[in-house]
Scaffold this motif. Structure first.
Motif, PDB file in Angstrom:
ATOM      1  N   ALA A 226       0.822  -1.207   0.000  1.00  0.00           N
ATOM      2  CA  ALA A 226       0.000   0.000   0.000  1.00  0.00           C
ATOM      3  C   ALA A 226       0.858   1.259   0.000  1.00  0.00           C
ATOM      4  CB  ALA A 226      -0.936  -0.010   1.209  1.00  0.00           C
ATOM      5  N   GLN A 227       1.913   1.283   0.804  1.00  0.00           N
ATOM      6  CA  GLN A 227       2.787   2.448   0.859  1.00  0.00           C
ATOM      7  C   GLN A 227       3.509   2.663  -0.460  1.00  0.00           C
ATOM      8  OE1 GLN A 227       2.969   4.677   3.235  1.00  0.00           O
ATOM      9  NE2 GLN A 227       4.507   5.875   2.131  1.00  0.00           N
TER      10      GLN A 227
ATOM     11  N   LEU B 108      -3.609  -5.755  -5.370  1.00  0.00           N
ATOM     12  CA  LEU B 108      -3.537  -4.442  -6.007  1.00  0.00           C
ATOM     13  C   LEU B 108      -4.550  -4.442  -7.149  1.00  0.00           C
ATOM     14  CD1 LEU B 108      -2.411  -1.695  -6.867  1.00  0.00           C
ATOM     15  CD2 LEU B 108      -0.532  -2.899  -7.997  1.00  0.00           C
ATOM     16  N   ALA B 109      -5.568  -3.591  -7.058  1.00  0.00           N
ATOM     17  CA  ALA B 109      -6.642  -3.579  -8.052  1.00  0.00           C
ATOM     18  C   ALA B 109      -6.694  -2.224  -8.741  1.00  0.00           C
ATOM     19  CB  ALA B 109      -7.983  -3.880  -7.389  1.00  0.00           C
TER      20      ALA B 109
ATOM     21  N   SER C 187      -6.740   0.624  -5.681  1.00  0.00           N
ATOM     22  CA  SER C 187      -6.894   0.251  -4.280  1.00  0.00           C
ATOM     23  C   SER C 187      -5.977  -0.915  -3.956  1.00  0.00           C
ATOM     24  CB  SER C 187      -8.349  -0.120  -3.969  1.00  0.00           C
ATOM     25  OG  SER C 187      -8.758  -1.213  -4.782  1.00  0.00           O
ATOM     26  N   VAL C 188      -5.658  -1.054  -2.671  1.00  0.00           N
ATOM     27  CA  VAL C 188      -4.870  -2.186  -2.171  1.00  0.00           C
ATOM     28  C   VAL C 188      -5.664  -2.791  -1.014  1.00  0.00           C
ATOM     29  CG1 VAL C 188      -2.725  -2.951  -1.105  1.00  0.00           C
ATOM     30  CG2 VAL C 188      -2.679  -1.159  -2.854  1.00  0.00           C
ATOM     31  N   LEU C 189      -6.000  -4.076  -1.137  1.00  0.00           N
ATOM     32  CA  LEU C 189      -6.827  -4.756  -0.140  1.00  0.00           C
ATOM     33  C   LEU C 189      -6.165  -6.058   0.269  1.00  0.00           C
ATOM     34  CD1 LEU C 189     -10.240  -4.287  -1.979  1.00  0.00           C
ATOM     35  CD2 LEU C 189      -9.370  -2.880  -0.122  1.00  0.00           C
ATOM     36  N   ARG C 190      -6.704  -6.658   1.319  1.00  0.00           N
ATOM     37  CA  ARG C 190      -6.290  -7.992   1.722  1.00  0.00           C
ATOM     38  C   ARG C 190      -7.430  -8.963   1.437  1.00  0.00           C
ATOM     39  NH1 ARG C 190      -2.879  -8.354   7.354  1.00  0.00           N
ATOM     40  NH2 ARG C 190      -1.395  -6.665   6.971  1.00  0.00           N
TER      41      ARG C 190
ATOM     42  N   ILE D  53      -7.960   7.417  -5.633  1.00  0.00           N
ATOM     43  CA  ILE D  53      -7.192   6.547  -4.745  1.00  0.00           C
ATOM     44  C   ILE D  53      -8.168   5.941  -3.749  1.00  0.00           C
ATOM     45  CG2 ILE D  53      -5.321   6.404  -3.070  1.00  0.00           C
ATOM     46  CD1 ILE D  53      -4.021   8.765  -4.431  1.00  0.00           C
ATOM     47  N   GLY D  54      -8.397   4.658  -3.868  1.00  0.00           N
ATOM     48  CA  GLY D  54      -9.352   3.971  -3.022  1.00  0.00           C
ATOM     49  C   GLY D  54      -8.733   3.534  -1.705  1.00  0.00           C
TER      50      GLY D  54
END
Length: 445
Positions: free
Chosen positions: A301-302, A370-371, A360-363, A324-325
């Motif tokens: 994410a960073q 990374l989407a 966006s970056v999700l788990r 930026i999500g």
């Protein structure tokens, strides 16, 4: 009647023994001829043939098989014995076919009453151009003795128990008929999985099945050569780019002490160098795992947020909206090239999609995702399955500039750290490209 059936059964079996022994000998020596053709490529271009001649002599002494190499004008360049006459009918026929780049013809059956040597020739090729040929003159005495022993055993079996042969032939014939089809089915599955060097044996089979097997082998060979040419192209292109990039870096490095702009150019040169290295890995010319990096996990994410700073300015200059999500921290392998992955995805979204573009970056369980989503026309179900294939482009975008390598490089980078690329249509239309990489469990937020 039983004797007549036995005779009719003996004829194809005898032909099986003779042709099978002939093909086995031919295939075993073909591998040696291919090796000599590979070893002769360099000497034919450089003219240094001393080592090639020594290899030919040693091979002759070890296997009692004369070998020689000719150039494209049929001049003997290296030979294991003197007195080679390339105008001999059997040699001339083999060289005519080989130097013309045609596939080798099927060798005749080695019947005991026939004499002479078997000629095995393979072309020496460099970048699709025939440089010459490597030729083996294979003695056939031992093979003919094997055929003779096989025929005697066959005849003895028929004389001892004609009835048993007639009864027992049903099952072997059934297997003999079905085995080539099973082999062809298995080989087809292997090719679909990417094993393009898969071949099927055509030994001792019916003419129709033998032709089918030969056609399959020719098709697989063509696919293998096409894939090889593709890899050679990418490898050659990346190799040719390395020298000018190195030269440019040296010149710009000297200017970087005087101008801040030059320092930015130096950074871009370094990124180009990394792209060239990944092209080499994509072509299979570099071994995976060669990349060096720190052992500390990378916060995906960073890293994405830092790269988005520059992209927001690029999108704003083109009047495109970049959203930026959600940015959920998550540790990933440090060698993951986040900048290059994000550059490809955002560049594709701006060219082929439509704003707004959301990052966006999700788990998701054991993965960090990374989407990148755009609101363009998206892709059909068939095209979604092909996303990430080298040189593939959607039919709607073929008139637009591009190479078809961007997403292939992204997929290669993700796979290098155990990840994958997923393309899917989101609710509301458009396209989402997800780069899913393993989450490092011990990463500290």
């Amino acid at each position: 009647m039983v004797i007549v059936l036995a005779i009719f059964a003996a004829v194809p079996l005898a032909n099986f023994i003779a042709t099978g022994t002939s093909r086995t000998l031919f295939l075993s020596r073909s591998n040696d001829a291919d090796w000599f053709a590979t070893m002769a490529e360099g000497p034919l271009q450089s003219g240094d043939i001393a080592n090639l001649r020594e290899l030919a002599v040693r091979y002759h002494q070890l296997y009692n098989t004369p070998v020689f190499v000719v150039d494209v004008d049929r001049r003997v360049i290296a030979t294991s014995r003197s007195g080679v006459v390339v105008a001999e009918p059997d040699l001339k026929t083999a060289l005519d076919s080989t130097l013309a780049g045609r596939l080798p013809t099927e060798p005749p059956a080695l019947w005991p009453w026939r004499t002479g040597e078997m000629v095995v020739a393979r072309p020496v090729v460099n970048n699709g151009r025939v440089l010459g040929a490597a030729v083996l003159r294979v003695p056939t005495e031992h093979a003919r003795d094997d055929v003779q022993r096989g025929l005697l055993l066959l005849l003895g079996g028929l004389l001892i128990s004609v009835g048993a042969v007639v009864i027992g032939i049903v099952r072997p014939v059934t297997r003999w008929v079905l085995r080539p089809l099973n082999d062809l089915d298995n080989a087809t599955h292997q090719v679909t999985r990417g094993a393009l060097d898969t071949r099927v044996s055509t030994d001792g089979r019916a003419p129709e099945l033998r032709r089918l097997g030969d056609s399959f082998n020719s098709m697989a060979l063509s696919l293998h050569q096409a894939r090889q040419r593709e890899r050679e192209f990418v490898a050659d292109a990346s190799h040719q780019l390395r020298t000018p990039l190195t030269s440019a870096r040296i010149h710009i490095e000297g200017l970087s002490r005087l101008s801040p702009t030059a320092r930015f150019a130096l950074s871009d040169i370094d990124r180009l160098g990394r792209i060239v290295q990944r092209l080499s890995r994509l072509a299979g010319s570099d071994r995976p795992g060669d990349a060096e990096g720190s052992e500390e996990p990378l916060d995906l994410a960073q890293a994405v947020k830092e790269r988005l700073v520059g992209w927001k300015a690029v999108y704003a200059a083109d009047d495109l909206e970049l959203i930026i999500g959600e940015m959920v921290p998550g540790g990933v392998a440090p060698e993951l090239e986040v900048d290059d992955i994000l550059d490809v995805l955002l560049d594709n979204a701006s060219k082929y999609g439509a704003p707004p573009v959301e990052v966006s970056v999700l788990r998701d369980g054991t993965e960090v995702v990374l989407a990148v989503r755009d609101h363009g026309l998206g892709l059909g179900s068939r095209d979604l399955k092909k996303v990430g294939e080298r040189f593939w482009r959607s039919a709607h975008h073929r008139e637009m500039p591009g190479t078809g390598l961007g997403l292939a490089i992204v997929r290669s980078e993700a796979a290098r750290v155990g990840g994958r690329v997923v393309a899917r249509p989101p609710i509301g239309g458009g396209l989402v490209i997800e780069v899913r990489v393993p989450l490092i469990d011990d990463y500290e937020l």
